[in-house]
Design a protein around this motif. Structure first.
Motif, short mmCIF file in Angstrom:
data_model
loop_
_atom_site.label_atom_id
_atom_site.label_comp_id
_atom_site.label_asym_id
_atom_site.label_seq_id
_atom_site.Cartn_x
_atom_site.Cartn_y
_atom_site.Cartn_z
N TRP A 89 10.84 -4.43 -11.99
CA TRP A 89 11.65 -3.71 -12.97
C TRP A 89 12.79 -2.99 -12.26
O TRP A 89 12.66 -2.58 -11.12
N GLN A 134 1.18 0.26 -9.80
CA GLN A 134 2.63 0.31 -9.87
C GLN A 134 3.17 1.01 -8.64
O GLN A 134 2.61 2.01 -8.19
N THR A 135 4.25 0.49 -8.11
CA THR A 135 4.89 1.09 -6.94
C THR A 135 5.84 2.20 -7.38
O THR A 135 6.08 2.39 -8.57
N CYS A 141 7.74 -2.14 -8.96
CA CYS A 141 6.91 -3.32 -9.25
C CYS A 141 5.60 -2.90 -9.90
O CYS A 141 4.93 -1.98 -9.43
N LYS A 142 5.26 -3.57 -10.99
CA LYS A 142 3.94 -3.45 -11.60
C LYS A 142 3.17 -4.69 -11.15
O LYS A 142 3.69 -5.79 -11.18
N TRP A 143 1.93 -4.51 -10.71
CA TRP A 143 1.16 -5.62 -10.19
C TRP A 143 -0.26 -5.59 -10.74
O TRP A 143 -0.73 -4.56 -11.22
N GLU A 163 -5.03 -3.21 -10.55
CA GLU A 163 -3.65 -3.17 -11.03
C GLU A 163 -3.02 -1.85 -10.60
O GLU A 163 -3.74 -0.89 -10.29
N GLN A 216 5.43 -7.89 -11.78
CA GLN A 216 6.57 -7.66 -12.65
C GLN A 216 7.51 -6.72 -11.91
O GLN A 216 7.11 -5.63 -11.53
#
Length: 175
Positions: A81, A43-44, A23-25, A41, A79
């Motif tokens: 992915w 990303q996991t 996940c991008k946040w 912001e 988002q």
């Protein structure tokens, strides 16, 4: 100034067609909000669950904002992915949710969607991968032209947020 602390985590996601998700946040605020500390912001990692369809990320969120007004209250946009065995990444969903406006512990389920595209793009997506994406990610959290998109529902992202509010009473806001 009034202060807002957002402390929590992106727990994970479920209900997507494939596993191996990340996940991008990011957080979007109005102009009156100033980030004092934390990253807005990130990303996991990719999680490939061995049992079940829930991808667990337990990705921390720790933000501290200052503001003089309520306009532009923070929103989390996501988002999700999918990464296949060849390392190719495919968009699986967009979503957003408002940060709760009351202090305390909150569990949030954020539903996601993705653009469908034409039937040719859908067919190419099955064989080649990829798929349509938004040119402007601002459409995720602003209702501007989103009503014109053809979309399909995807999975759900689970979040756990603790909200701490300070000095909002001085600006006429009861918590």
């Amino acid at each position: 100034m009034a202060e807002l602390h957002i402390i929590g985590q992106i727990i994970g996601a479920s209900g997507f067609p494939e596993n191996s998700l990340f996940c991008k946040w990011g957080v979007h605020t109005g102009g009156a909000w100033r980030l004092l500390s934390g990253l807005k912001e990130g990303q996991t990692q990719v999680d490939l669950p061995q049992i079940g369809d829930m991808a667990y990320w337990s990705h921390p969120i720790d933000l501290h904002y200052a503001t003089k007004g309520l306009q532009g209250w923070p929103k989390l946009h996501l988002q999700v992915w999918h990464q296949d065995s060849f390392g190719r990444c495919q968009l699986y969903g967009y979503g957003y949710c408002h940060v709760p406006s009351s202090p305390g512990h909150h569990r949030i389920s954020c539903v996601t969607w993705r653009p469908l595209g034409s039937w040719q793009e859908q067919l190419a997506q099955i064989f080649v991968g990829g798929g349509p994406q938004l040119r402007s990610p601002d459409l995720i959290y602003s209702g501007a032209d989103r009503y014109r998109l053809h979309t399909e529902a995807m999975g759900t992202v689970e979040l756990e947020l603790g909200i701490i509010m300070r000095h909002f009473d001085k600006y006429g806001v009861d918590s």
